[in-house]
Write a protein that holds these residues in place. Structure first.
Motif, PDB file in Angstrom:
ATOM      1  N   LYS A 156       0.827  -1.210   0.000  1.00  0.00           N
ATOM      2  CA  LYS A 156       0.000   0.000   0.000  1.00  0.00           C
ATOM      3  C   LYS A 156       0.863   1.262   0.000  1.00  0.00           C
ATOM      4  CE  LYS A 156      -3.818  -2.154   2.434  1.00  0.00           C
ATOM      5  NZ  LYS A 156      -4.968  -2.284   1.749  1.00  0.00           N
ATOM      6  N   MET A 157       0.316   2.314  -0.618  1.00  0.00           N
ATOM      7  CA  MET A 157       0.962   3.622  -0.619  1.00  0.00           C
ATOM      8  C   MET A 157       0.801   4.238   0.773  1.00  0.00           C
ATOM      9  SD  MET A 157       2.495   5.893  -2.606  1.00  0.00           S
ATOM     10  CE  MET A 157       2.018   5.740  -4.306  1.00  0.00           C
ATOM     11  N   CYS A 158       1.880   4.762   1.301  1.00  0.00           N
ATOM     12  CA  CYS A 158       1.838   5.374   2.635  1.00  0.00           C
ATOM     13  C   CYS A 158       1.420   6.834   2.565  1.00  0.00           C
ATOM     14  CB  CYS A 158       3.205   5.258   3.311  1.00  0.00           C
ATOM     15  SG  CYS A 158       3.624   3.571   3.708  1.00  0.00           S
ATOM     16  N   HIS A 159       0.819   7.303   3.642  1.00  0.00           N
ATOM     17  CA  HIS A 159       0.367   8.689   3.758  1.00  0.00           C
ATOM     18  C   HIS A 159       1.474   9.565   4.328  1.00  0.00           C
ATOM     19  CE1 HIS A 159      -3.633   7.066   3.102  1.00  0.00           C
ATOM     20  NE2 HIS A 159      -3.418   6.213   4.081  1.00  0.00           N
ATOM     21  N   PRO A 160       1.538  10.825   3.914  1.00  0.00           N
ATOM     22  CA  PRO A 160       2.527  11.734   4.507  1.00  0.00           C
ATOM     23  C   PRO A 160       2.272  11.918   6.006  1.00  0.00           C
ATOM     24  CG  PRO A 160       1.544  12.704   2.531  1.00  0.00           C
ATOM     25  CD  PRO A 160       0.757  11.471   2.855  1.00  0.00           C
ATOM     26  N   VAL A 161       3.346  12.141   6.733  1.00  0.00           N
ATOM     27  CA  VAL A 161       3.237  12.476   8.147  1.00  0.00           C
ATOM     28  C   VAL A 161       2.874  13.957   8.229  1.00  0.00           C
ATOM     29  CG1 VAL A 161       4.523  12.736  10.303  1.00  0.00           C
ATOM     30  CG2 VAL A 161       4.891  10.714   8.855  1.00  0.00           C
ATOM     31  N   THR A 162       1.835  14.287   8.969  1.00  0.00           N
ATOM     32  CA  THR A 162       1.402  15.681   9.120  1.00  0.00           C
ATOM     33  C   THR A 162       1.489  16.159  10.563  1.00  0.00           C
ATOM     34  OG1 THR A 162      -0.895  14.972   9.306  1.00  0.00           O
ATOM     35  CG2 THR A 162      -0.126  15.604   7.113  1.00  0.00           C
ATOM     36  N   LYS A 163       1.540  15.210  11.505  1.00  0.00           N
ATOM     37  CA  LYS A 163       1.639  15.581  12.920  1.00  0.00           C
ATOM     38  C   LYS A 163       2.985  15.111  13.464  1.00  0.00           C
ATOM     39  CE  LYS A 163      -3.277  15.428  14.008  1.00  0.00           C
ATOM     40  NZ  LYS A 163      -4.315  14.754  14.803  1.00  0.00           N
ATOM     41  N   ILE A 210       2.339   0.317   9.851  1.00  0.00           N
ATOM     42  CA  ILE A 210       1.953   1.722   9.961  1.00  0.00           C
ATOM     43  C   ILE A 210       2.122   2.381   8.596  1.00  0.00           C
ATOM     44  CG2 ILE A 210       2.362   3.918  11.135  1.00  0.00           C
ATOM     45  CD1 ILE A 210       1.402   1.667  13.006  1.00  0.00           C
ATOM     46  N   LEU A 211       1.036   2.812   7.993  1.00  0.00           N
ATOM     47  CA  LEU A 211       1.097   3.356   6.627  1.00  0.00           C
ATOM     48  C   LEU A 211       1.403   4.852   6.632  1.00  0.00           C
ATOM     49  CD1 LEU A 211      -1.816   1.348   4.988  1.00  0.00           C
ATOM     50  CD2 LEU A 211       0.638   0.862   4.987  1.00  0.00           C
ATOM     51  N   ARG A 212       2.561   5.188   7.150  1.00  0.00           N
ATOM     52  CA  ARG A 212       3.060   6.569   7.193  1.00  0.00           C
ATOM     53  C   ARG A 212       4.434   6.615   6.565  1.00  0.00           C
ATOM     54  NH1 ARG A 212      -1.327   7.914   7.453  1.00  0.00           N
ATOM     55  NH2 ARG A 212      -2.505   8.697   9.214  1.00  0.00           N
ATOM     56  N   ARG A 213       4.788   7.781   6.005  1.00  0.00           N
ATOM     57  CA  ARG A 213       6.051   7.942   5.293  1.00  0.00           C
ATOM     58  C   ARG A 213       7.179   8.244   6.287  1.00  0.00           C
ATOM     59  NH1 ARG A 213       4.905   7.485   0.091  1.00  0.00           N
ATOM     60  NH2 ARG A 213       6.898   8.250  -0.652  1.00  0.00           N
ATOM     61  N   HIS A 255       9.539   1.013  -0.057  1.00  0.00           N
ATOM     62  CA  HIS A 255       8.508   0.474   0.837  1.00  0.00           C
ATOM     63  C   HIS A 255       7.366   1.469   1.029  1.00  0.00           C
ATOM     64  CE1 HIS A 255      10.041  -3.343   2.247  1.00  0.00           C
ATOM     65  NE2 HIS A 255      11.227  -2.822   2.541  1.00  0.00           N
ATOM     66  N   LEU A 256       7.690   2.760   1.036  1.00  0.00           N
ATOM     67  CA  LEU A 256       6.666   3.782   1.277  1.00  0.00           C
ATOM     68  C   LEU A 256       5.665   3.877   0.136  1.00  0.00           C
ATOM     69  CD1 LEU A 256       8.896   6.584   2.822  1.00  0.00           C
ATOM     70  CD2 LEU A 256       7.678   4.722   3.984  1.00  0.00           C
TER      71      LEU A 256
END
Length: 167
Positions: free
Chosen positions: A16-23, A54-57, A135-136
Motif C-alpha cells: 500500500k501507498m503510505c500517507h505523509p506524516v502531518t503531525k 503503519i502506513l506513514r512515510r 517500501h513507502l
C-alpha cells in the motif's frame, strides 16, 4: 519503546501507498523510537513504517558511519551512477536478489520535529535509501530482481568463487 512485529511478504500492508506524516508529535516520536529498536534487534540496515503495519512515510536507515537516520516524508531529489548488488529485506527473510540502484543518492526529508534537511549516501547507504523509500510506495525489492537466492544458494556461489580464485 517497544519491539514491533515485522510484517512479511504477502501481508497487504506492504503493498500500500503510505500517507505523509502531518503531525510531529509524541505518537510519531514513539513510532521512530520503536522502528529504531526493532531494526537494532533484527540486525538490519533499514526499516520502513509499513513493515510494522503503519502506513506513514517514515523510515530508519543505518548509514556508513553506523548512525540510524530518521527520515520522515523522505524523497529522492538527486541520484547519480549505477550499482548492481545483492539485497535482502527483513520482510522477505532468507531470500536475496541482485538489484540495480543508483551509486549515489541525495534525500530530502523531515526530522522528528518537522524540520527539513538533506542527506547524501553512496554505495550501500544509497542502496538502503532507495530500498526503504520503495517500501513507502508499496514496493518490495523482489519486484526488481530476476531471481531470488536462498542462503544456501549464496553459500554455494561464494564457495564456487573461492575455488575459481584458487585456480
Amino acid at each position: 519503546m517497544a519491539i514491533r512485529t515485522i510484517l512479511t511478504k504477502g501481508d497487504p500492508a506492504l503493498n500500500k501507498m503510505c500517507h505523509p506524516v502531518t503531525k510531529f508529535d509524541q505518537k510519531l516520536w514513539e513510532l521512530l523510537d520503536d522502528l529504531k529498536e526493532t531494526l537494532a534487534k533484527a540486525n538490519g540496515l533499514g526499516l520502513a513504517a509499513p513493515q510494522v503495519g503503519i502506513l506513514r512515510r517514515a523510515v530508519i536507515v543505518v548509514n556508513d558511519d553506523g548512525e540510524m537516520l530518521e527520515l520522515v516524508n523522505p524523497e529522492i531529489v538527486d541520484q547519480k551512477g549505477e550499482q548492481d548488488g545483492l539485497e535482502g529485506c527483513l520482510s522477505v527473510p532468507g531470500l536475496w536478489g541482485y538489484v540495480k540502484r543508483p551509486a549515489w543518492v541525495k534525500v530530502k526529508a523531515q526530522d522528528r520535529d518537522g524540520n527539513w534537511f538533506e542527506v547524501e549516501g553512496q554505495e550501500l547507504t544509497a542502496r538502503c535509501f532507495c530500498h526503504e523509500l520503495s517500501h513507502l510506495d508499496g514496493h518490495l525489492y523482489t519486484e526488481l530482481t530476476d531471481k531470488l537466492y536462498t542462503n544456501e544458494d549464496l553459500d554455494q556461489m561464494m564457495s564456487e568463487e573461492e575455488q575459481e580464485e584458487r585456480g
